[in-house]
Design an enzyme around this catalytic site. Structure first.
Site, PDB file in Angstrom:
ATOM      1  CG  LEU A   1     -50.014 -11.294   3.328  1.00  0.00           C
ATOM      2  CD1 LEU A   1     -51.065 -10.829   2.334  1.00  0.00           C
ATOM      3  CD2 LEU A   1     -49.442 -12.638   2.910  1.00  0.00           C
TER       4      LEU A   1
ATOM      5  N   GLY B   1     -43.284  -9.748   3.855  1.00  0.00           N
ATOM      6  CA  GLY B   1     -41.901 -10.212   3.857  1.00  0.00           C
ATOM      7  C   GLY B   1     -41.007  -9.494   4.845  1.00  0.00           C
TER       8      GLY B   1
ATOM      9  CB  CYS C   1     -39.230  -5.184   2.709  1.00  0.00           C
ATOM     10  SG  CYS C   1     -39.288  -3.408   2.405  1.00  0.00           S
TER      11      CYS C   1
ATOM     12  CE  LYS D   1     -34.919   2.651   5.566  1.00  0.00           C
ATOM     13  NZ  LYS D   1     -34.614   1.322   6.088  1.00  0.00           N
TER      14      LYS D   1
ATOM     15  N   GLY E   1     -19.972  -4.808  11.454  1.00  0.00           N
ATOM     16  CA  GLY E   1     -20.331  -4.534  10.071  1.00  0.00           C
ATOM     17  C   GLY E   1     -20.696  -3.080   9.879  1.00  0.00           C
TER      18      GLY E   1
ATOM     19  CB  ILE F   1     -28.445  -3.340   7.904  1.00  0.00           C
ATOM     20  CG1 ILE F   1     -29.231  -3.601   6.615  1.00  0.00           C
ATOM     21  CG2 ILE F   1     -29.281  -3.758   9.111  1.00  0.00           C
ATOM     22  CD1 ILE F   1     -29.509  -5.071   6.337  1.00  0.00           C
TER      23      ILE F   1
ATOM     24  N   GLY G   1     -24.165  -8.558   6.142  1.00  0.00           N
ATOM     25  CA  GLY G   1     -24.703  -8.893   4.827  1.00  0.00           C
ATOM     26  C   GLY G   1     -25.785  -9.954   4.899  1.00  0.00           C
TER      27      GLY G   1
ATOM     28  CB  ALA H   1     -37.851  -3.403  -1.135  1.00  0.00           C
TER      29      ALA H   1
ATOM     30  CG  HIS I   1     -34.655  29.776  -4.650  1.00  0.00           C
ATOM     31  ND1 HIS I   1     -33.407  29.359  -4.268  1.00  0.00           N
ATOM     32  CD2 HIS I   1     -34.898  30.935  -3.984  1.00  0.00           C
ATOM     33  CE1 HIS I   1     -32.909  30.222  -3.408  1.00  0.00           C
ATOM     34  NE2 HIS I   1     -33.794  31.195  -3.210  1.00  0.00           N
TER      35      HIS I   1
END
Length: 469
Positions: free
Chosen positions: A41, A43, A45, A54, A182, A186, A273, A322, A446
């Site tokens: 499960l 997908g 992503c 990442k 490209g 990505i 793309g 996502a 800060h």
């Protein structure tokens, strides 16, 4: 062999939008069937996109940061790359998250069916398994079929040295030279990964600039970094064909303003793309309408032209993100359960996880100019920020776009370390209708880069003291 069953709600696709929709519908009392062709499960992503990329970007960023410390009195030796261990680290993270989704599905009694789903009619699906078919009738259906990488004419598909992002993330080896076709999100993310791991990178972009459509002042700091990391960058350049050589390398033929260019590389990564997976669902057997780009048309409730069928995520239109899919999934689930829900967002944040990161939300300055929007701009350079100076991120910028008449924030763009985390304050400000004074008077801690959001607002109100205007 064919089996028949019925579901109150069937969700096609177990990506971020699909499983969010399934879980929300189950939480609202529906019996849910979640169908996906993948073994795991999550997908694209989770399995072949956001998460593994990442994980690798984190490694590449640490490698580059370690190199940068040599100017601050700390020198490390050259990194020793264990490609199998790197791959194992990436896969361990993915499996951990896969397991979490499966456990949540089980806790909610969401039934999982692995197979390829196609429509038979407006109220029936055919799910193809290895040795049988399941005919699934439904009260409601949520289509979360996702998208797939687009290939370029003239570049051979199926060749082992020609990769899509999926193959690149498998990290089978580190080529000596890699051409990225490209210069979008990505392509640049994976280009930085492979550059840090030892590849000589060439980027070829058809448009006049990298990351076309994004404000150039946000792109410049990243491009400056890439020009040092990559061997070469071509813009306004088209790849016409790629021919495999006898030694296994690739001969790439390009054209730029009438000039013909040839280059030999070991591998090519095609990243130009993605397109929606609407063509594999047999939508022609339904009354679902699609637009010229193959995206399923939906209303604000994510309902398609068929009253009991909803569509979410990449297959329902841009942006292909996502987090957009997740929110749409919840809207679809709540709508079909009779709740008053709609996808009504003033801003959807976008993030490029390169080093430095770029993030933006709302209207960009480029869009404002094209649309004739009257605006004020608060621009704050990170060179005037203490935290950015400490970590060597002084090339960063925080830019906020305000409506000229009301001073309300309508857009924000950030380039620099952690931009993807910083952007959320800007998104919330847009959704809440905050103006420049609201943001400027908000006390920021800060020393942090988040101060630059307050500072950029103070530029517009005329109260900034960290720079001299």
């Amino acid at each position: 062999m064919s089996i028949k069953e019925h579901a109150e709600v069937v969700v096609i696709g177990a990506g971020p939008g699909g499983y969010a929709a399934a879980f929300r519908a189950a939480d609202l009392g529906k019996k849910v069937l979640l169908v996906d062709s993948d073994k795991e499960l999550g997908g694209v992503c989770l399995n072949r996109g956001c998460i593994p990329s990442k994980a690798l970007l984190h490694i590449s960023k640490v490698i580059e940061e370690a190199k940068g410390l040599s100017t601050r009195g700390v020198t490390f030796g050259a990194p020793v790359l264990d490609i199998d261990a790197v791959r194992s680290y990436k896969e361990k993270i993915v499996l951990q998250l896969n397991g979490g989704i499966a456990q949540m599905a089980k806790a909610r009694n969401v039934k999982i069916q692995r197979g390829q789903a196609k429509f038979n009619s407006n109220d029936e699906l055919l799910v193809k398994l290895e040795n049988k078919h399941i005919s699934v009738s439904f009260d409601h259906c949520i289509v979360a079929g996702g998208s797939v990488s687009v290939m370029v004419p003239g570049i051979p598909t199926g060749h082992p040295s020609v990769m899509t992002s999926r193959a690149a993330l498998e990290l089978k080896d580190i080529p000596e030279s890699l051409m990225v076709v490209g210069g979008g999100v990505i392509g640049l993310e994976l280009g930085q990964v492979y550059a840090a791991l030892g590849s000589k990178i060439t980027v070829v972009e058809f448009m006049p600039q990298l990351l076309s459509g994004i404000d150039m002042d946000l792109v410049k700091p990243l491009q400056k970094r890439l020009e040092k990391q990559f061997e070469s960058i071509f813009v306004s350049t088209k790849v016409s064909r790629v021919i495999p050589g006898e030694s296994g390398d690739l001969r790439v033929f390009m054209g730029s303003n009438g000039e013909k260019i040839e280059k030999n590389v070991q591998k090519v990564l095609v990243s130009v793309g993605r397109k929606p997976n609407s063509d594999i669902l047999c939508l022609e057997k339904t009354d679902i309408k699609v637009d010229g780009g193959g995206f399923i048309t939906v209303d604000e409730h994510q309902r398609t032209s068929v009253h009991n069928i909803y569509a979410i995520g990449d297959i329902a239109g841009k942006p292909l993100l996502a987090h957009k899919a997740t929110h749409e999934g919840k809207v679809a689930a709540e709508s079909l359960c009779g709740l008053s829900a709609s996808f009504d967002k003033k801003a959807i944040p976008s993030v490029i996880y390169t080093d430095p990161e770029i993030a933006w939300a709302g209207i960009t300055e480029t869009e404002a100019k094209k649309q004739g929007v009257s605006y004020k701009k608060g621009n704050f350079p990170w060179a005037a920020n203490g935290r950015a100076t400490v970590i060597g991120a002084t090339d960063g910028i925080t830019k906020i776009i305000f409506d000229s008449d009301t001073d309300k924030i309508i857009g924000i763009g950030i380039v620099g370390t952690g931009a993807g985390d910083l952007i959320s304050e800007g998104v919330l400000a847009i959704e809440m209708g905050a103006d420049a004074e609201d943001i400027g008077l908000t006390v920021h801690p800060h020393p942090t880069m988040s101060e630059t959001i307050g500072n950029a607002s103070e530029v517009v109100t005329g109260t900034v003291t960290d720079i001299y205007l």
